[in-house]
Design an enzyme around this catalytic site. Structure first.
Site, PDB file in Angstrom:
ATOM      1  CB  SER A 103      -0.947  -0.001   1.218  1.00 29.97           C
ATOM      2  OG  SER A 103      -1.873   0.808   0.995  1.00 29.97           O
ATOM      3  CE  LYS A 155     -18.788  19.895   9.598  1.00 29.22           C
ATOM      4  NZ  LYS A 155     -17.353  20.034   9.422  1.00 29.22           N
TER       5      LYS A 155
END
Length: 290
Positions: A103, A155
């Site tokens: 990764s 949010k």
């Protein structure tokens, strides 16, 4: 006598050996982390990289990489800093993979002009992952009412204390695909025609060093000392470049000027953050059986 006197000559005038600076880039890639268990980020690596590339007489810099990945942003920042320094100082970069370069760890590895790994190293995992938990049923069971007030309807997207929303997951997937595409393009740019035409190459799978060589993810199998001696001669020396450390071998944060209670609170907060980072880091390593 001549050998004794040669010690007093500038290194560029000595013909008996070449010295290659070595930087160890080991650990999960994340900002913060525990005080006594260093992690990789641009902040923690920039200084030691600058120091290594500042070695004027060295024709190359060797990087020892051992990382399961982590932050894609920090991975790319470290990659970019290595390439910028290599071009600025006109030095070749060798990357030697130890246990794993997966990764974000592999993203850093492709900063090398040559990547060498052990046959049993783990490489690849060219993908993007996000993980979380859902606690909405747990807080109901223990009788906790959570109150959240926001300005902006999104949010609290992906809030682990609320039921998962399909629109939130779709938005996250779009972000992941964008980051994944950036990663793929970077690997293609650096590895070019060496990459095999394999449909699994960018799916997030990872492989041993042996298989990674056949896929074009690395350039060879071996170890740092042997490889560099073949490249620069049997008298090649390796010089480990490290950040300066404190008296006990680590950096101790200063608490000068803090009230005792504030210092204790700061220490407690640091310990909590360190524990969370340790759990996150362990999860990264465990994906590769380490």
């Amino acid at each position: 006598m001549a050998r004794f006197l040669s010690r007093f000559l500038p290194r560029r005038l000595r013909s008996d050996h070449i010295e290659i600076p070595v930087v160890r880039l080991h650990g999960a890639i994340m900002t913060g982390g525990a005080q006594f268990r260093p992690t990789l980020s641009l902040a923690t690596t920039a200084g030691v990289l600058e120091k290594a590339f500042a070695e004027k007489d060295a024709p190359a810099v060797a990087l020892s990489v051992n990382s399961p990945g982590g932050s894609p942003v920090q991975s790319r920042l470290i990659f970019r800093r290595i390439r910028d320094l290599a071009e600025e100082k006109n030095k070749k970069v060798y990357v030697f993979v130890e246990d794993v370069a997966a990764s974000g760890g592999y993203m850093i590895a492709v900063a090398g002009d040559e990547i060498i790994a052990d046959p049993s190293s783990i490489l690849g995992s060219i993908g993007v992952v996000s993980a979380s938990f859902g606690f909405q049923d747990l807080i109901k069971k223990i009788g906790v009412e959570r109150r959240v007030y926001t300005a902006g309807k999104n949010k609290v997207a992906l809030d682990p204390f609320q039921p998962e929303k399909k629109s939130d997951v779709e938005h996250l997937k779009r972000l992941q695909l964008e980051v994944h595409e950036t990663f793929i393009n970077l690997v293609k740019e650096r590895r070019g025609a060496a990459l095999a035409d394999d449909p699994d190459l960018f799916t997030g799978l990872f492989w041993s060093g042996e298989k990674a060589l056949s896929l074009g993810l690395i350039d060879g199998l071996g170890d740092m000392r042997s490889h560099l001696r073949r490249e620069y001669g049997p008298k090649t020396r390796l010089k480990l470049i490290q950040q300066p450390r404190g008296l006990l071998g680590w950096r101790t944060p200063s608490v000068g000027g803090l009230h005792k209670s504030d210092a204790l609170a700061q220490a407690a907060a640091g310990a909590t953050e360190g524990l969370l980072s340790a759990i996150e880091e362990k999860a990264l390593w465990s994906r590769y059986g380490l």
